[in-house]
Design an enzyme around this catalytic site. Sequence first.
Site, PDB file in Angstrom:
ATOM      1  N   GLN A  39       0.678  -1.241  -0.153  1.00  0.00           N
ATOM      2  CA  GLN A  39       0.114   0.069   0.084  1.00  0.00           C
ATOM      3  C   GLN A  39       0.745   1.226  -0.056  1.00  0.00           C
ATOM      4  O   GLN A  39       0.270   2.349  -0.154  1.00  0.00           O
ATOM      5  CB  GLN A  39      -1.016  -0.026   1.298  1.00  0.00           C
ATOM      6  N   ASN A  40       2.275   1.012   0.129  1.00  0.00           N
ATOM      7  CA  ASN A  40       2.979   2.408   0.067  1.00  0.00           C
ATOM      8  C   ASN A  40       2.866   2.661  -1.511  1.00  0.00           C
ATOM      9  O   ASN A  40       3.083   2.008  -2.436  1.00  0.00           O
ATOM     10  CB  ASN A  40       4.322   2.063   0.554  1.00  0.00           C
ATOM     11  N   GLN A  41       2.978   3.935  -1.697  1.00  0.00           N
ATOM     12  CA  GLN A  41       2.440   4.615  -2.949  1.00  0.00           C
ATOM     13  C   GLN A  41       3.935   5.335  -3.618  1.00  0.00           C
ATOM     14  O   GLN A  41       3.823   5.702  -4.713  1.00  0.00           O
ATOM     15  CB  GLN A  41       1.585   5.766  -2.821  1.00  0.00           C
TER      16      GLN A  41
END
Length: 167
Positions: A39-41
Amino acid sequence: MSLKHSFPPIFDFEACVLVLGSLPGDRSLAAQRYYAHPQNQFWQLMSPVVGRDLATLDYEDRLAALRACGVALWDVIGSARRAGSSDAAIVDVEGNDIVALIARLPKLRAIAFNGGTARKQGLKLLGPNFAGPVIVALPSSSPLHTIGVAGKQPAWNQLAAFLLDRT
């Protein structure tokens, strides 16, 4: 709280932009990869900056693509104690020697801090008389910073200007 350590820097001597995070989260530490949490962008935000879909590449190819475009990665915190992955829980900070890395990058044009903790800790390490490359404050790529990719992307896109004309 366990003692956590950052990874070695990813760079080559042609780097124009140095992106500095705070300290890898638990998922990244377990995988031994920068920005490993799904989920880290980070990879999504950097893709338009370098003109390549980094998220579809395997990890080593992502790193190679960044280096080829003049982007270096590291963290401002070399070690710290932290329960979980939240920057708010970081204590007992030992900084990385970012000044020494910056001195090794003769083409460096910008130092970008990925989030508020990276910026706060990084500016301490650079000191009040720092007169080096441009400092760029970026909204964190962490999913905990909830403004969404669309809200973050314009700030991240400004890094592309520092990658042009690397000669």
